[in-house]
Structures are given as structure tokens and as C-alpha cells.
Design an enzyme around this catalytic site. Structure first.
Site, mmCIF file in Angstrom:
data_model
loop_
_atom_site.group_PDB
_atom_site.id
_atom_site.type_symbol
_atom_site.label_atom_id
_atom_site.label_comp_id
_atom_site.label_asym_id
_atom_site.label_seq_id
_atom_site.Cartn_x
_atom_site.Cartn_y
_atom_site.Cartn_z
ATOM 1 N N THR A 1 32.168 43.955 34.900
ATOM 2 C CA THR A 1 32.867 44.070 36.184
ATOM 3 C C THR A 1 34.063 43.125 36.245
ATOM 4 O OG1 THR A 1 30.782 44.629 37.265
ATOM 5 C CG2 THR A 1 32.610 43.957 38.678
ATOM 6 N N ASP B 1 32.581 40.400 29.857
ATOM 7 C CA ASP B 1 31.791 40.853 30.995
ATOM 8 C C ASP B 1 32.233 42.287 31.300
ATOM 9 O OD1 ASP B 1 30.069 40.710 33.176
ATOM 10 O OD2 ASP B 1 31.677 40.072 34.514
ATOM 11 N N ASP C 1 35.373 36.738 34.782
ATOM 12 C CA ASP C 1 36.187 36.535 35.985
ATOM 13 C C ASP C 1 35.389 36.054 37.186
ATOM 14 O OD1 ASP C 1 34.759 38.831 36.627
ATOM 15 O OD2 ASP C 1 36.417 39.682 37.782
#
Length: 830
Positions: free
Chosen positions: A520, A518, A718
Site C-alpha cells: 500500500t 511494501d 511509506d
């Protein structure tokens, strides 16, 4: 449906974990949450399950726990006498994981392989008591002053672990065995001396009686446990190493005793030139003593395999400084409650997880993250238990205590991973199942072959070689090959901030050829900040900021938090929002005051049928091409502006991605951000493959597509949105800075939340798998070569035979060599 029950019999967090795991095995049941302090369990289930089923489950588990409705009468509660505190965890497991993750509530032998059970190490086992140096009879659970002399109490050294006790017990028995075996060995070996001086003192028959007398303490005390384990293995048909040792050495000793009492029964083939029957007291006792030496060395090595957990447990302080009513008070760490204010002085270990509310300092987090550089912390920054304060003092607020702290969770995860089985172990398990019966058959064949075709005295050769075959075979080396490497490897990873949930993930990580990441919080810092809010309508910036900050206060997304913080910095007041909705992968909508407000990407505006003016689209594109994240702002179905958010790329991301690519891993970025921002970030990191504007289901489908192509896919993320993709991937990797949902869905957790941690995980996996293969090779080749040599295959060509005593020595050191090779993982660089 939820039910709350009372749990009786728990004394520590180890008990709590054990009860929680046991109750979770009940069929048709969703979740168990057990609270030690309240002595209660909250059980969630789809439909009602009678309490009797839970009671029966706990009873069958063999523990001393019971479950009751609150207020129910049961005999155990009538006694007001306080139970003595249990030292240690009370949770034991087999180092060979014969029954998977099964645990036992007391020390002893594994019912399958016969090996000593190992005690699990947890925060609970590290708790301490306090005593007075002047009055050692004073033992108190809390720090303070001596009630007799008033001196400050000091922490008592923790009791020896079960492993240490086992080692000391074996050491005592070993020296007793040596003391009696050595004379037997010297008497037997004296037969090789011409004009044996011992025979001038007594006849050989009497020396045989001396050997018999000396062998009794060895057989019936020092090594009797081997025969007990052998008997249990035969009774349960769980044939193992002790089956072979018991049969081999037992036959040698019983044969010798029978030969002394009834020598006339034996044919001449069993007798010496002087007419005495050969006795094998020295073989039996030396074999047993050498096996005992092997067990002793294994016990010592086992204690080192859990060295990583021991080091982590050393990070737990015994006391903390409570700030109450403006005064400092020393309390035991297990008395800390959520919300307590604690003063942490220079050089002290941080007692629990929490947040700094006063002061600042730099914290050494190397024991948790593996990174040696201290981290600056100030007000509102989080700190973790076990990390070490620098040169300044600060006050923190306790947020997570006991088993909820990061350190406790790390130790729990290491324990669980250490007890899990790697797929590569299946081959050894299949072989071990048939190994002992095959060895017994080979031993019988050896006896028959030597008795029929061997030279005189044929029966003596047959007997000795048959015993050598039984003694040299070592199923334990096969059984220990994988779990020892996993245990040490998982511990080594924990010391470097790489937490492995199970052995399967550790093995699979070595095969990963594709990594999905990912943007961010994974590539970037995950600490976005608003750069600007631009309005292209009659609404002024302050009003626009108030709208978007108010709306985002209900969202958990890092970008939303950045917007809210920006609003507070601009000193705008947050107002009530109605009909709030977070649309996954798109943005948020709601009614702020009397206005319908939406903040999100192009897909959100398309869903709401809101058109974007060309001039606004051009401005946004220019920002995106600089790698910034831009969210459109719409009020009452009109696009009125945008907010620019910048999230810096982590300094370690570029090097980590390059190293992974050099190791043959294809790194693909899947982000919910727009194409322009994704392209700018990908170019900075030299990423060839990336996809933008991905919804959670897009990430999930992309992983499935890659897996259908035969790729072994790891996914690092996350956020809550990443949870489905993490669960679908072959190896899910959660950044430690992420949400609990993401961490629960993952197989590997990186404490620091850094792509460099993935490099460490890949290296660790490679080295552990390599170590396992080395161990399996040692174990296989040892048995494949050792058994034929013991059977005498070299005798016709080279005239070489293997003494049962040498076979016992080789067998003992085979397991030790496997453990020793696994221990090398403690020093690897990742």
C-alpha cells in the site's frame, strides 16, 4: 522534560539550523527545536541539564549566538539598534570535508587543508530586497511603492555569493601576477638566445635585480595567501598542498635573493659559466602564478558543483499575492504566515506549501519530481513551493512556510548530503594523512641523489628536481575526488526527485542486491477507495457504514481514511467512539455508541477470539483473489460483514520492478494484507517472492535474516509501521507521499513516491560511485607517476627532466580535472 530558552543573535534560517545542530551535540540531550521568529529554543532532555552547559557549547562554537532564560538580563539586549541584515547564510564548510560535517560562521580558509571555505546555499540566502528604479538609494525589505515618487518597487539582484567574490578576487590577483611574471619569464628565457640582445643593454647581474623587483608584487601580494596557508599548516601540523607549494616556491625565491646578495658564498657548482649564481625568480613566480590559475579554475568549477542548489533556489519567488478581506495585496515571501490565503496567477511560481481552497489548474512539478508532465490539481489537493502554475488562477491556503516547505527541506537535505563522507573516501583520507611528509622526504632524497650522482652542475640539477617533486605532488586531487562527485551527484538526484540523506547511502545503494517493498502506497497508489460494504447480519448497510466510519476517524492509516471518506459520501453522521485502539498490522477496535466494533484482518479477529462464518470467509476470499483488500467487521464479538477496498497499482510499478530485476536486484514484497490479495498483486507484477500478513516486527526480522545471509538490503515503505524496517535496512527508502516518521527513518526519499524513483536512485548511485573511482584513479595515478618523473627517474634512460614550472602546471590541472570529471554527472540520464 522540556525547557524553553531565548536565543540571541540569529538573523536567518542558516543561523537557526546552525544553533539547532550545535545544541544537539550536548551530551545527555534528546532534541532541539529552534524557532527563528520567536528567537527561542525548545530543548528536550531525559534529565535536567544546566543552562550554563548550553551557553558554553554556543560560546565554544565561535558564533555570535547566546542562550538565556526568558526574562534574563543580558547586555546584548540593552541596545535597541537594529543589526544590519546578513546577506547569505553565514554557514561555510570545507569542500574537502576535512573535519567531517563541521561548519564555520564566516568565510576564510579551511584550517586543515587551506582551501577556501564554501558558503552553504539555502532559502535564506535567496531572500531579496526591493528598490525604486528612479531612486536607487531606496532599499526596502517589502514590495510596495517608492516613498519618494510612488513608483512600484522592483526586486534587487541578490548580492554575489562568497564563491563569486572569491573568484573575482582571485581573477584580479591572477592578472596582476601575470603582468609581473611574464616579463620575468621572458628575461629568463632570453638566456637561451645566442648573443642575447638584453645583455647588450645591461649585464646579467642587473637583469637579475630587475627580476627580483618584478617578483615582489607576485610573491608579497598576488600569491602571498599561499605562504600564509603554508605557515598555518606547519604551525598546526596539518600538512597539505600549500605546505608543498610554500616550501618549494619559497625556497626557490629565497635562494635567488640570497644568491644575489651573497654570490661569493656559493660554490662553483651553483654558478653559470660567467660566474653568476643561478637564480630562480622565473621558476618561483611562474609556479605561483600557475597555482593561482589552478585556484581560479577550481573556484569557477566549485560554483558549478552547487549548480543544482542554485537552480532550486531560482524556484523561490520573491513576492506573493495575499488575499485579505477580499482584496489582493503584494507581500514579500518571507512575510507569509501559516493559514494565509494566497492567489496564484497563471504562470507564477507557487510561493509556499499549501492546499487549494478555490479554483483548479495544472501544475508543472518537474523541478521537484523530475517528471515533465503537468499534474491536474483541484480543491483540497496539495501544492508545493517552487512548482509552476499553468494557465488558470487559484487560491491556496498556506500550510508550510519558510524552512518547513518541501523545497526548503530538499535544499537542506542536499546541503547535508553534500557535506557527508562516503566510506570509499576513507582510503584517500588515510593516504592523505601521510602523503605530504612522504613527498618532503622524497624531495630530500632527490636532492641528495642528484647532488652525489648527478652530472655537472650537480647541485643545480639537485635543487631544481627537488623543487619539482614538491610542486608536482597534489594531495588536493585525492581529497577532492570523492566530495566533488557526491556534491554533484546529490544535486543531480534532487533535480530528479531522488533526495539522498548522506553519501554513505548513495554508495551503499550501488551494492544493494535485495529490495523489500511494501504494497500500500509503494506498489499501489496509496489512495484506496471503498468499493462496497457488505452485511451478512440483521444490521443494515447504513448502520454498518456509520459504525466503521466513526471508528476509523481516529486512525491515520490510508485504509481508514478511505472508509471515513466513504461514510461521508454516503452522508452518514459520525458518532463518538470510546476506548479506541489501533493494533499495528491488524486493525482498529473501539466502542461505538454501546457496541464494541472491530475492523481488521483475520489476525485481529483471532486476537479477539471471534469466529468467522464459512459463508463470510468464502465471499471475502473471492474478493481477495481479485487483488482487493478486505477488512472484516465485527460487532459485539460477532463477525457481521466486510468492507472491500481497492487500491490501484501504480502504472510505473511493473516496469520499475522488471528493470530492477534485470539489474540483478531481487525484489520481495512484504505486506500486512492477506495471502490471497498479496498473491494476486504479485502475479500481476511477476514477483516471485512475497510474504503476506506481515506485522511490523515480521518485516524487521525478515530484513535481519537476509542481512545475516550477506545480502545488502534496501527497504522501501511509506508508513509509520515501516519505520523500524527502514532503519534496520542497509538503505531505507521513503516514498515522499509517506509520513514524516518514515522519511526521518530513511536514507533516501523519493519525492514522487514512485518505484521508478528507486530505479533512478540505483542508476544514480552506480554512476556516482563509478565517477568517484575514476577520480580516485586519476588522482592516484597522477601522483604515482608524477612524483618519480619529477625526481628524474627518466633521465638516465631518456634524458628527460621535468621543469618545476611544468610540474606546477600539471599540479594545478590535476585538481581541476577531478572537478571537471565530477561535473559530468550533471548531464547523466537517470
Amino acid at each position: 522534560m522540556k525547557h524553553t530558552y531565548h536565543i540571541h543573535g540569529m538573523t536567518c534560517n542558516g543561523c537557526r539550523s546552525h544553533v539547532e545542530e550545535t545544541l544537539s551535540k550536548v551530551k545527555g540531550f534528546t532534541k532541539a527545536s529552534v524557532n527563528l521568529e520567536k528567537a527561542e529554543a525548545i530543548l528536550e532532555m531525559a534529565s535536567h541539564i544546566p543552562i550554563e552547559i548550553f551557553q558554553e557549547t554556543l560560546k565554544n562554537d565561535g558564533g555570535s549566538y547566546s542562550i538565556h532564560n526568558h526574562g534574563d538580563h543580558h547586555p546584548s539586549t540593552e541596545k535597541k539598534e537594529e543589526k544590519p541584515k546578513v546577506k547569505g547564510t553565514g554557514i561555510f564548510y570545507c569542500p574537502m570535508h576535512c573535519e567531517g560535517e563541521k561548519t564555520y560562521n564566516q568565510a576564510g580558509d579551511c584550517p586543515v587543508c587551506g582551501m577556501d571555505l564554501v558558503e552553504e546555499r539555502t532559502i535564506a540566502s535567496a531572500s531579496v530586497q526591493f528598490t525604486c528604479q528612479m531612486h536607487p538609494e531606496v532599499i526596502i525589505d517589502e514590495p510596495g511603492s517608492c516613498p519618494i515618487c510612488g513608483m512600484d518597487l522592483v526586486a534587487v539582484e541578490a548580492d554575489a555569493s562568497e564563491e563569486d567574490k572569491t573568484f573575482k578576487k582571485l581573477l584580479k590577483k591572477f592578472w596582476i601576477a601575470v603582468a609581473f611574471t611574464l616579463p620575468i619569464f621572458l628575461i629568463a628565457m632570453s638566456e637561451m638566445i645566442s648573443n642575447n640582445p638584453l645583455y647588450q643593454l645591461l649585464e646579467q647581474t642587473y637583469w637579475n635585480w630587475v627580476q627580483f623587483a618584478l617578483s615582489i608584487p607576485v610573491v608579497f601580494y598576488a600569491t602571498w595567501m599561499f605562504f600564509e596557508r603554508a605557515w598555518v599548516s606547519l604551525k598546526t601540523m596539518n600538512l597539505n598542498m600549500f605546505t608543498l607549494i610554500g616550501i618549494g616556491s619559497g625556497i626557490a625565491w629565497v635562494f635567488s635573493v640570497f644568491a644575489m646578495f651573497f654570490p661569493s658564498v656559493f660554490p662553483d657548482a651553483f654558478k653559470t659559466p660567467h660566474g653568476n649564481v643561478y637564480v630562480y625568480f622565473e621558476a618561483a613566480t611562474v609556479i605561483l602564478t600557475l597555482v593561482l590559475l589552478g585556484q581560479l579554475l577550481e573556484a569557477k568549477a566549485h560554483s558549478q558543483t552547487s549548480g543544482a542548489i542554485k537552480e532550486l533556489l531560482k524556484l523561490v519567488p520573491s513576492i506573493a499575492t495575499l488575499v485579505e478581506d477580499g482584496e489582493d495585496k503584494i507581500i514579500a515571501i518571507d512575510k507569509i504566515q501559516q493559514g494565509n490565503l494566497l492567489r496564484v496567477k497563471p504562470g507564477e511560481k507557487i510561493p509556499v506549501d499549501g492546499v487549494i481552497v478555490e479554483g483548479r489548474s495544472h501544475i508543472d512539478e518537474s523541478m521537484i519530481t523530475g517528471e515533465p508532465i503537468p499534474v491536474d490539481k483541484e480543491i483540497n489537493d496539495k501544492v508545493s513551493s517552487g512548482t509552476i502554475n499553468g494557465t488558470k488562477s487559484f487560491i491556496m491556503k498556506a500550510e508550510k512556510v519558510g524552512s518547513e516547505t518541501l523545497l526548503s527541506q530538499i535544499i537542506h537535505m542536499v546541503n547535508m548530503a553534500s557535506r557527508s563522507k562516503a566510506p570509499i573516501q576513507k582510503l584517500a583520507d588515510r593516504i592523505s594523512k601521510y602523503f605530504v611528509p612522504i613527498v618532503i622526504i622524497v624531495s630530500v632524497i632527490t636532492f641528495i641523489t642528484w647532488a652525489v650522482f648527478g652530472p655537472a652542475p650537480a647541485y643545480v640539477f639537485a635543487f631544481v628536481n627537488a623543487i619539482a617533486v614538491l610542486i608536482i605532488a597534489c594531495p588536493c586531487a585525492l581529497g577532492l575526488a570523492t566530495p566533488m562527485s557526491v556534491m554533484v551527484g546529490v544535486g543531480r538526484g534532487a533535480q530528479s526527485g531522488v533526495l539522498i540523506k548522506n553519501a554513505e547511502a548513495l554508495e551503499k545503494m550501488n551494492k544493494v542486491d535485495t529490495l523489500i517493498i511494501d504494497k500500500t502506497g509503494t506498489i499501489t497508489e496509496g489512495k484506496p477507495s471503498v468499493e462496497s460494504v457488505i452485511s451478512i447480519s440483521d444490521l443494515d448497510n447504513t448502520t454498518l457504514i456509520q459504525y466503521i466510519a466513526s471508528l476509523n476517524q481516529y486512525s491515520e492509516h490510508p485504509l481508514a481514511e478511505a472508509v471515513v471518506n466513504y461514510g461521508r459520501a454516503k452522508q452518514v453522521s459520525l458518532i463518538k467512539v470510546d476506548d479506541f485502539e489501533a493494533i499495528a498490522g491488524k486493525g482498529v477496535v473501539g466502542t461505538v455508541g454501546n457496541n464494541k466494533v472491530a475492523v481488521g484482518n483475520v489476525k485481529l479477529l483471532e486476537q479477539l477470539s471471534i469466529s468467522i462464518p464459512e459463508d463470510l470467509s468464502i465471499k471475502v476470499k473471492n474478493e481477495q483473489e481479485q487483488g482487493k483488500t478486505v477488512s472484516y467487521i465485527a460487532v459485539d464479538n460477532d463477525a457481521v460483514g466486510y468492507v472491500t477496498i481497492f487500491d490501484a497499482i501504480k502504472s510505473t510499478s511493473k516496469n520499475a520492478i522488471k528493470e530492477l530485476q534485470n539489474n540483478g536486484v531481487d525484489v520481495i514484497m512484504l505486506t500486512g494484507d492477506n495471502k490471497n490479495t498479496a498473491k494476486a498483486v504479485a502475479e500481476q507484477l511477476n514477483l516471485k517472492h512475497y510474504k503476506a500478513e506481515c506485522l511490523p516486527e515480521d518485516k524487521l526480522n525478515e530484513i535481519k535474516r537476509l542481512q545475516e545471509q550477506g545480502k545488502v538490503v534496501a527497504m522501501a515503505g511509506d508508513g509509520i509501521n515501516d519505520a523500524p524496517a527502514l532503519a534496520q535496512s542497509d538503505v531505507g527508502i521513503a516514498m515522499g507521499t509517506g509520513t514524516d516518521v518514515a522519511i526521518e527513518s530513511a536514507s533516501i526519499t523519493l519525492v514522487k513516491g514512485d518505484l521508478q524513483g528507486i530505479v533512478k536512485a540505483k542508476k544514480l548511485s552506480h554512476k556516482v560511485v563509478k565517477n568517484i573511482k575514476q577520480n580516485l584513479f586519476f588522482a592516484f595515478i597522477y601522483n604515482v607517476l608524477g612524483v618519480p618523473v619529477a625526481a628524474g627517474v627518466l633521465y638516465p634512460v631518456f634524458g628527460l627532466l621535468l621543469s618545476p614550472m611544468i610540474a606546477a602546471l600539471a599540479m594545478s590541472f590535476s585538481s581541476v580535472s577531478v572537478i571537471g570529471n565530477a561535473l559530468r554527472l550533471r548531464k547523466i540520464k537517470i
